[in-house]
Design a protein around this motif. Structure first.
Motif, PDB file in Angstrom:
ATOM      1  N   GLU A 154       0.892  -1.211  -0.041  1.00 35.14           N
ATOM      2  CA  GLU A 154      -0.019  -0.002   0.118  1.00 35.14           C
ATOM      3  C   GLU A 154       1.017   1.165   0.002  1.00 35.14           C
ATOM      4  OE1 GLU A 154      -2.411  -0.530   3.537  1.00 35.14           O
ATOM      5  OE2 GLU A 154      -0.856   0.713   4.829  1.00 35.14           O
ATOM      6  N   ASP A 159       0.779   5.677   0.315  1.00 31.49           N
ATOM      7  CA  ASP A 159       0.089   7.226   0.452  1.00 31.49           C
ATOM      8  C   ASP A 159       0.386   8.451  -0.372  1.00 31.49           C
ATOM      9  OD1 ASP A 159      -1.157   6.495   3.354  1.00 31.49           O
ATOM     10  OD2 ASP A 159       1.010   5.976   3.653  1.00 31.49           O
ATOM     11  N   GLY A 219      -2.682  12.719   0.784  1.00 30.76           N
ATOM     12  CA  GLY A 219      -3.861  11.949   0.582  1.00 30.76           C
ATOM     13  C   GLY A 219      -4.097  11.532   2.283  1.00 30.76           C
ATOM     14  N   LYS A 220      -5.432  11.209   2.433  1.00 29.17           N
ATOM     15  CA  LYS A 220      -6.171  10.962   3.866  1.00 29.17           C
ATOM     16  C   LYS A 220      -6.080   9.483   4.143  1.00 29.17           C
ATOM     17  CE  LYS A 220      -9.075  14.841   3.555  1.00 29.17           C
ATOM     18  NZ  LYS A 220     -10.407  15.707   3.537  1.00 29.17           N
ATOM     19  N   SER A 221      -5.741   8.756   3.058  1.00 26.77           N
ATOM     20  CA  SER A 221      -5.825   7.073   3.588  1.00 26.77           C
ATOM     21  C   SER A 221      -5.066   6.409   2.608  1.00 26.77           C
ATOM     22  CB  SER A 221      -7.274   6.629   3.514  1.00 26.77           C
ATOM     23  OG  SER A 221      -7.945   6.762   2.160  1.00 26.77           O
ATOM     24  N   PRO A 222      -4.402   5.139   3.011  1.00 29.49           N
ATOM     25  CA  PRO A 222      -3.572   4.299   2.300  1.00 29.49           C
ATOM     26  C   PRO A 222      -4.318   3.706   0.903  1.00 29.49           C
ATOM     27  CG  PRO A 222      -4.069   3.513   4.209  1.00 29.49           C
ATOM     28  CD  PRO A 222      -4.505   4.778   4.459  1.00 29.49           C
ATOM     29  N   ILE A 223      -3.609   3.559  -0.009  1.00 29.87           N
ATOM     30  CA  ILE A 223      -3.935   2.894  -1.212  1.00 29.87           C
ATOM     31  C   ILE A 223      -3.587   1.794  -1.257  1.00 29.87           C
ATOM     32  CG2 ILE A 223      -4.356   3.250  -3.658  1.00 29.87           C
ATOM     33  CD1 ILE A 223      -4.180   6.178  -3.169  1.00 29.87           C
ATOM     34  N   LYS A 224      -4.205   0.542  -1.532  1.00 22.75           N
ATOM     35  CA  LYS A 224      -3.689  -0.832  -1.685  1.00 22.75           C
ATOM     36  C   LYS A 224      -3.190  -0.865  -3.404  1.00 22.75           C
ATOM     37  CE  LYS A 224      -4.331  -2.922   1.854  1.00 22.75           C
ATOM     38  NZ  LYS A 224      -3.039  -3.888   2.757  1.00 22.75           N
TER      39      LYS A 224
END
Length: 440
Positions: A240, A242, A246-251
């Motif tokens: 994952e 970031d 960004g506000k949340s991690p991305i897979k």
């Protein structure tokens, strides 16, 4: 893979574009042959053209040939366009794809085109062994570290691994860590959100996300700043990333291939490379030898480059003369395959006559000449030979091997040109060297 779609494809253009993009292609559109030629002549790096079979395919291909633009052309049309399909193939189209487009078929065509454009040419047993190992590990999900000197072809080998992996129909994305400024590399890899920093006017997807499902090549990873290495390690371990801002991690599902022309293990000891990242990347290590240690590749690659640049410059194909081959084989190629390619490109342009002769082979480092192999024979010389006789044999054999290039021969022999000249004059006076011999 840069793809150009020409025509409407009977209303299937949207579907074809989406499929191509999902399979790793970057798509440009042209509604006519004329518009396609404008795009191609503008310098855009198109690697494959999909053209509507109802358009003038012959005009497109003949115009490409006239403009010396080498690009693969695939014709597309509805199933009942049999006569047009045959006509397109006769005009020079590589394949015919029936519409509506089939995702697997388009994926296979894109993969085949990529393999053709990035072919790995070789003739040496060492290279063959490396490719055998690369093909064996390619289907795995393991990270791969390719090491070797600059110019040995590490990116070509990494593409070979991708093309033989389960991800072959997905994207191969390359990032040159040495070419991108430190301040920009993080956003290049991980992307950013709109407003993340001054100038971020819109969201940008990073290379990790772009390569998700496919392969990400981190070229010359040893040049990456150690502070960024920690974020890279997390991305590889946790799968994952970031985006900046960004506000949340991305897979992400990205396979990593890394290259380095430096000794990474040594870099971990001097503190310029993280040891934990090194171990994460070094699951499989493949070392690419210098070109001088792959002698069997030299002439094969030289002939490949002759063909490539003869076609590119619309020049007739020429054979490589035996003397030119000897020069190539006796040179140590400090710049490796990259230097060989430049040398042969230049030779194609400079050569005259029916073949590429020694006069067209201009080397960047003339002093970088391979040590003469006869040294082993000298140590096994039969008893009864005098030192003077063995010296004469060594000098004359070296002159023969260097095509009577005195400077190159003197360098190999470790003597001055004056000493070499005096020896040759002596041998001529003694009758061992005919005055008409080619003495350069």
């Amino acid at each position: 893979m840069e793809l150009l779609i020409v025509g409407t494809l009977n209303g299937q253009i949207g579907a074809a574009s989406k499929i191509a993009i999902s399979k790793g292609g970057q798509v440009s559109l042209a509604d006519s042959v004329e518009k396609a030629l404008e795009i191609l002549c503008s310098g855009k790096n198109i690697e494959l053209i999909m053209v509507d079979v109802t358009l003038d395919v012959h005009k497109l291909i003949s115009s490409l040939q006239a403009s010396r633009i080498n690009v693969l052309v695939v014709a597309c049309g509805v199933a009942n366009d049999t006569s047009l399909a045959v006509k397109a193939i006769k005009a020079g189209a590589k394949e015919y794809i029936p519409l509506p487009p089939d995702p697997e078929l388009i994926g296979a065509v894109l993969a085949a085109a990529t393999r053709e454009n990035h072919a790995l040419i070789y003739g040496d047993k060492k290279t063959e062994a490396i490719l055998k190992m690369a093909k064996q590990i390619a289907p795995s999900e393991a990270s791969v570290l390719l090491t070797g000197s600059s110019g040995t072809g590490k990116e070509i080998f990494s593409r070979f691994i991708h093309d033989n992996s389960k991800r072959a129909n997905q994207k191969f994305v390359a990032v040159n860590c040495a070419a991108i400024p430190e301040a920009l590399l993080e956003s290049e890899l991980f992307g950013y959100e709109k407003g993340a920093f001054t100038g971020a006017v819109s969201r940008r997807i990073g290379k990790f996300e772009e390569a998700s499902g496919g392969t990400l090549l981190l070229d010359e990873i040893s040049e990456m700043d150690i502070s960024l290495q920690a974020k890279l390690l997390r991305a590889i371990q946790e799968k994952e990333i970031d985006r900046l801002g960004g506000k949340s991690p991305i897979k992400v599902d990205t396979r990593i291939i890394a290259t380095s022309n430096r000794d990474l293990e040594k870099c971990t000891l001097d503190g310029t490379f993280r040891q934990d990242l090194y171990y994460r990347l070094n699951v499989i290590n493949i070392n690419i030898p210098d070109l001088k240690d792959r002698e069997g590749d030299i002439v094969v690659l030289a002939k490949h480059f002759i063909k490539k640049y003869s076609e590119l410059n619309d020049l007739p194909m020429k054979d490589l003369s035996p003397n030119a081959e000897k020069i190539l084989l006796n040179y140590l190629w400090p710049g490796n395959v990259r230097e060989l390619e430049n040398t042969m490109h230049r030779a194609v342009l400079l050569s005259s006559g029916d073949e590429i002769g020694e006069e067209a082979i201009i080397l960047q480092t003339p002093s970088a000449v391979r040590e003469v192999k006869e040294s082993e024979e000298i140590t096994k010389a039969p008893v009864g030979k005098t030192v003077a006789e063995m010296e004469r044999k060594l000098i004359l054999d070296t002159m023969e091997d260097t095509m009577w290039n005195r400077s190159a021969a003197a360098t190999i022999l470790g003597i001055s040109i004056r000493t070499l000249r005096n020896k040759l004059k002596q041998y001529q006076e003694e009758g061992y060297l005919h005055p008409s011999s080619n003495q350069g």
